[in-house]
Design an enzyme around this catalytic site. Structure first.
Site, PDB file in Angstrom:
ATOM      1  N   ASP A 212       0.889  -1.162   0.000  1.00 33.77           N
ATOM      2  CA  ASP A 212       0.000   0.000   0.000  1.00 33.77           C
ATOM      3  C   ASP A 212       0.936   1.223   0.000  1.00 33.77           C
ATOM      4  OD1 ASP A 212      -2.518   1.258   0.201  1.00 33.77           O
ATOM      5  OD2 ASP A 212      -2.261   1.526   2.354  1.00 33.77           O
TER       6      ASP A 212
ATOM      7  N   CYS B 219      -3.911   5.287  -3.027  1.00 35.50           N
ATOM      8  CA  CYS B 219      -5.148   6.066  -2.905  1.00 35.50           C
ATOM      9  C   CYS B 219      -5.100   7.219  -3.903  1.00 35.50           C
ATOM     10  CB  CYS B 219      -5.372   6.541  -1.463  1.00 35.50           C
ATOM     11  SG  CYS B 219      -3.958   7.297  -0.691  1.00 35.50           S
TER      12      CYS B 219
HETATM   13  C1  LIG Z   1      -0.410   5.069   2.186  1.00 33.39           C
HETATM   14  S1  LIG Z   1       0.497   5.048   3.656  1.00 33.39           S
HETATM   15  C2  LIG Z   1       0.135   3.446   4.241  1.00 33.39           C
HETATM   16  C3  LIG Z   1      -1.193   3.320   4.934  1.00 33.39           C
HETATM   17  C4  LIG Z   1      -1.322   2.000   5.638  1.00 33.39           C
HETATM   18  N1  LIG Z   1      -1.153   0.883   4.730  1.00 33.39           N
HETATM   19  C5  LIG Z   1      -2.653   1.874   6.357  1.00 33.39           C
HETATM   20  O1  LIG Z   1      -3.563   1.251   5.834  1.00 33.39           O
HETATM   21  O2  LIG Z   1      -2.787   2.386   7.468  1.00 33.39           O
HETATM   22  C6  LIG Z   1       2.124   4.892   3.083  1.00 33.39           C
HETATM   23  C7  LIG Z   1       3.156   4.610   4.161  1.00 33.39           C
HETATM   24  O3  LIG Z   1       4.364   4.318   3.494  1.00 33.39           O
HETATM   25  C8  LIG Z   1       5.428   4.760   4.301  1.00 33.39           C
HETATM   26  N2  LIG Z   1       6.613   4.837   3.419  1.00 33.39           N
HETATM   27  C9  LIG Z   1       7.090   5.872   2.713  1.00 33.39           C
HETATM   28  N3  LIG Z   1       8.169   5.501   2.012  1.00 33.39           N
HETATM   29  C10 LIG Z   1       8.364   4.193   2.262  1.00 33.39           C
HETATM   30  C11 LIG Z   1       9.330   3.228   1.842  1.00 33.39           C
HETATM   31  N4  LIG Z   1      10.289   3.539   1.005  1.00 33.39           N
HETATM   32  N5  LIG Z   1       9.223   1.979   2.333  1.00 33.39           N
HETATM   33  C12 LIG Z   1       8.254   1.635   3.199  1.00 33.39           C
HETATM   34  N6  LIG Z   1       7.328   2.509   3.635  1.00 33.39           N
HETATM   35  C13 LIG Z   1       7.375   3.765   3.162  1.00 33.39           C
HETATM   36  C14 LIG Z   1       4.937   6.063   4.872  1.00 33.39           C
HETATM   37  O4  LIG Z   1       5.633   6.357   6.062  1.00 33.39           O
HETATM   38  C15 LIG Z   1       3.460   5.769   5.084  1.00 33.39           C
HETATM   39  O5  LIG Z   1       3.246   5.380   6.407  1.00 33.39           O
END
Ligand SMILES: C[S@@+](CC[C@H](N)C(=O)[O-])C[C@H]1O[C@@H](n2cnc3c(N)ncnc32)[C@H](O)[C@@H]1O
Length: 921
Positions: free
Chosen positions: A307, A360
């Site tokens: 996600d 999203c």
């Molecule tokens: C769309 S949100 C995820 C929402 C979560 N899946 C939920 O349902 O609550 C994206 C997340 O990806 C994290 N993120 C950003 N860059 C990333 C990376 N390179 N690897 C893993 N996570 C990352 C952000 O910190 C954020 O929390």
């Protein structure tokens, strides 16, 4: 959960409105549910570039554009999910329908000439477990019963029986098909609403064998990962309500999530025994391959959710600020990172495993472009599944085979057009004839106006064979860029070089060798790439270049990488912050979860502080308690010396700025609790049966106290991961389910065991306890939940009628909240109950009568499935509940609903009997 990161900076993590008086704004607060319109007036919700972009991309079906635009300007309705599929979940649905939503059963409800929309279940979510409500502020203010619904939701949300979550955010886990034996990775998990759903699915053990030991614990697990350390804390808080020993929270960039090798079944587990037998058989048969397997496997996952961080263009209804800040660069800038995360997910996926990619945003550059590139690179080893027959009620649009790419200047239809002049574009963003052959229509795009939701994109993929090596696509591309620039004479300056012909030839050769390096990289041949790069460097120096071409290439590569990584990180963070700030709900409302700060821990602190006082107000004390668990795990117990045992293994150990052997600074060690004194104390005091793996599966996060503060239980499967990861590649911020916590009653006698039972671990432990359990009749149980601290009257010879007389006499004299427990059966049990930790539960017969009995052996971990039991602390004179007030209220509510239902059934029965009599007469 055993948390390893600093927890002390909670204030910093809180959003502004959570700071100050320390009272957190409630996630169900009406002010927040309508935040969207606080940001922007409807007139401001306009952005020509946005509209042009999505019109050209043609993502909205013909004739629906205006409808699409209109709904984006309206705030999002409230949606929530009832947690778990257990019987209490069904009960909660019934309660909602009978107590609250029945107001709507007699026809439309009007207020000030306006229709009050009745709540409705989301038709596509299984078993009516997800609901949608859309009340205006005016309606909430004027209709007290509506406000009561809201209040109920608030309490249920805090107690963990429902989760406020955006409707579309519930979709991806539904396509994961998670089974209890699966290893699941949630790549970008914070703040964790989808992780929570995945855990529920993992714990859905219906039909699983529960006859022995810890078989109620799934054999699979969920690793919830996030790149942002602070958001990992939110993840821990959010998922903590699930009470699972099968969850590990890690903090890695998804694209670099480590590969763990040498995975062996946990010692003592059934899987370990089976593996030993297999290995012995293989040895006898001389089967080398099988023997090797016995030496441990590489950890691959059965299910992976990606996600990914995205531009959030589908979240405008809750983050209307996007109208102002929208730019085509937002999506373009994230494409590379999204692709890298997804590619790495494919590497980590088992053959036969399933992966869901979701965003999203409806932006094809972040959606179909990523999926198409994945499929092309995997050369048939990854397939896009057709899931059109699943969740048929969920309205969705098919994915697109063609899209265009735009930069801040112009549109491009293919990479060839963009290669020279495109601004920060990559070839992987583009559609191509090859990609147009892929069945991309199997992707799903959920549009906001189709069912009054946010926008979302989901693709369900299956790995059907081993994939070819999947090198980072952007790496090769960047080399190409540098070389192109070099060819143009922009990059490789031959400053001060000998201007004779040989130098130029050598430079040309160096470039050619560098190109070979790229080809080798693309083919996944690291050795050949290094060889070619070295050849480039040698040629450059042979030619006497002042600036070594290859060094320059690498230097620029590194510079480019770090600049780009920084930019992408900043962009992702900025977008995340903006989304968070504008998020009205608790779903992605990380700060709310963080500010929650372990209500039950705080409650316990409250009881501790109040000690024996009858009026222990846990919640008041909780407000003052500002230290999170993780912080004081390590800062623990300076007073009572160091642990007396030497553990057989320790992960990490630096922690919190101290130097030490830990690979990751700031992460506390993970240590098995192998002190025979502690284990014996727990086993003897609580009568823990041998079927519970106490001696092998307890961990702690600090050895800086003779008796560590908190003891966590990890499942077989997670223990195996901890043991396999000898090189400590996993940066684990939290894992394990808290089972015991050292009790501290300042200056008071702690009795024979200093550990109390943690409420979150109680459902797991209870079936294995043979001592310190007290069963209360309904009235006493309800009283304990209400008062939370009840006095005890225990004459030394309390028994039979003497005790009854004494209790009755006391009852006549004492004010109601001081009446000691007096039921003879309870007094009898109290005789055998030692001072210290204990469990008070609703008497089984009463629970049966009320239809609330739980098959304890099969209860699993789900909060929603847990028996009606609370962790208590018994002193000579009182019994104190060690559970947060709202959780007690929820439990009391369950009992009251059951009582009401029983009464109705009885009345119905009497009515029917009377009718039958009348007919007979
Ligand atoms: C769309 S949100 C995820 C929402 C979560 N899946 C939920 O349902 O609550 C994206 C997340 O990806 C994290 N993120 C950003 N860059 C990333 C990376 N390179 N690897 C893993 N996570 C990352 C952000 O910190 C954020 O929390």
């Amino acid at each position: 959960m055993g948390r390893g990161g600093r927890g002390g900076h909670k204030k910093r993590l809180m959003r502004k409105d959570y700071q100050g008086d320390g009272k957190r704004e409630n996630a169900w607060n009406e002010k927040k549910t309508h935040r969207a319109d606080q940001y922007l007036e409807a007139g401001d919700m306009h952005n020509e570039a946005f509209e042009e972009y999505y019109k050209v991309q043609d993502i909205v079906p013909e004739g629906e554009w205006q409808e699409f635009l209109d709904i984006l300007k309206k705030p999002l309705p409230i949606t929530f999910r009832i947690n778990g599929s257990g019987r209490f979940a069904a009960e909660l649905v019934t309660k909602l329908q009978t107590d609250f939503f029945s107001h709507f059963s007699e026809g439309p409800v009007m207020l000030d000439g306006e229709l009050v929309q009745p709540p409705r279940p989301l038709p596509w979510y299984p078993s009516n477990l997800a609901w949608h409500m859309n009340f205006t502020r005016n309606q909430l203010r004027k209709l007290s019963w509506l406000a009561a619904i809201h209040e109920f939701m608030k309490v249920a949300n805090e107690a963990g029986s429902i989760t406020r979550q955006e409707a579309v955010s519930m979709v991806p886990p539904l396509f994961m098909d998670v089974q209890p034996h699966h290893r699941v990775l949630d790549m970008c998990a914070a703040p964790g609403s989808k992780t929570f759903q995945l855990l529920e699915m993992l714990h859905n053990m219906e039909g699983a064998d529960s006859s022995s030991g810890s078989s109620t614990t799934p054999s699979g697990f969920v690793v919830a990962n996030d790149a942002d350390a602070q958001r990992c804390n939110l993840l821990t808080h959010q998922t903590k309500r699930m009470c699972s020993p099968c969850l590990m929270v890690t903090n890695h960039n998804g694209e670099q999530f480590p590969k763990i090798t040498g995975l062996q079944p946990a010692p003592g587990s059934a899987a370990a025994a089976a593996a030993a037998v297999e290995a012995a058989a293989a040895e006898l048969a001389g089967n080398a391959a099988q023997q090797q397997q016995g030496e441990g496997e590489v950890m691959r996952f059965d299910r992976i959710l990606c996600d990914v961080p995205c531009s959030g263009d589908g979240t405008m209804r809750k983050a209307p600020d996007i109208w102002r800040r929208w730019s085509v660069n937002n999506g373009n800038g994230l494409h590379n990172m999204q692709l890298r995360i997804a590619l790495h997910a494919v590497r980590l996926l088992k053959v036969g495993g399933r992966m869901v990619y979701s965003t999203c945003t409806p932006n094809p550059i972040e959606d179909e472009a990523v999926v198409a590139e994945l499929l092309v690179r995997c050369k048939g080893a990854l397939q896009l599944l057709d899931v059109s027959d699943q969740l048929p009620e969920l309205k969705r649009c098919a994915g697109k085979r063609k899209w265009l790419v735009r930069d801040k200047h112009q549109w491009y239809s293919n990479w060839e057009e963009a290669a020279k002049v495109g601004f920060k574009l990559d070839p992987t963003m583009f559609s191509s004839p090859e990609k147009q052959q892929l069945p991309l229509e199997r992707c799903m795009r959920i549009l906001p106006h189709h069912q009054d939701t946010g926008g979302f994109f989901v693709a369900v993929l299956q790995k059907v064979a081993e994939t070819p090596d999947l090198p980072d696509p952007s790496l090769a591309h960047r080399f190409t860029r540098i070389i192109t620039a070099g060819r143009d004479g922009r990059l490789i300056k031959i400053d001060g070089a000998d201007p004779h012909q040989g130098a130029e030839d050598a430079a040309a050769y160096a470039l050619e060798a560098a190109e070979q390096a790229i080809a080798a990289l693309e083919a996944g041949d690291a050795a050949a790439a290094t060889k070619a790069a070295n050849a480039a460097a040698a040629a450059a120096s042979r030619g006497g270049l002042a600036q070594d071409a290859a060094t320059e290439i690498y230097k620029n590569q590194r510079r480019y990488d770090s600049q780009e990584a920084r930019k992408q990180q900043q962009l992702a963070k900025q977008q995340q912050r903006q989304q968070d700030a504008a998020t009205a709900g608790a779903d992605e409302d990380a700060a709310a979860v963080e500010a929650d700060a372990d209500a039950d821990v705080q409650a316990m602190e409250g009881v501790e502080t109040a000690g024996d006082d009858v009026d222990a107000d846990a919640d008041a004390a909780a407000a003052a308690a500002d230290e999170a668990e993780g912080a004081d795990d390590a800062a623990d117990g300076a007073a009572d010396g160091k642990a007396a045992w030497t553990p057989s293994w320790v992960r990490g150990g630096g922690g919190r700025g101290r130097s030490g052997s830990g690979r990751f600074r700031g992460i506390d060690p993970i240590i098995p609790v192998e002190d025979p004194t502690i284990i014996k104390m727990l086993v003897d005091f609580y009568g823990v049966e041998a079927s519970f793996p106490l001696a092998t599966h307890l961990i702690t996060r600090s050895l800086e106290a003779a008796f560590p503060k908190r003891l966590y239980y990890v499942s077989d499967a997670l223990l195996a991961v901890l043991l396999a990861d000898e090189r400590e590649s996993l940066k684990i911020t939290a894992t394990g389910l808290k089972l015991f916590e050292r009790h501290e009653l300042r200056g008071k006698e702690l009795g024979k065991c200093q550990y109390r039972i943690a409420q979150e671990g109680l459902p797991f432990l209870l079936p294995h306890l043979t001592k310190q359990v007290i069963r209360l009749p309904v009235a006493d149980f309800m009283r304990l939940l209400a008062d939370r601290n009840v006095p005890l009257l225990i004459p030394s010879s309390a028994a039979g009628s003497e005790a009854e007389t004494a209790a009755a006499a006391a009852a006549a004299k004492t004010p109601s909240n001081q009446v000691p427990l007096s039921t003879p059966s309870v007094l009898k049990q109290l005789e055998g109950l030692e001072s210290g930790g204990a469990v008070a539960l609703l008497d089984e017969e009463a629970a049966q009568q009320l239809g609330l009995a739980v098959d304890q052996a099969g209860s699993g971990a789900l909060t929603a499935n847990a028996p009606l039991a609370v962790s208590v602390w018994r002193t000579r004179a009182s019994l104190s509940v060690l559970v947060a007030k709202n959780e007690c209220e929820q439990m009391a509510d369950k009992v009251r609903s059951a009582q009401q239902r029983m009464k109705q059934q009885q009345q119905g029965g009497k009515g029917a009997a009377k009718q039958a009599e009348a007919v007979a007469a």
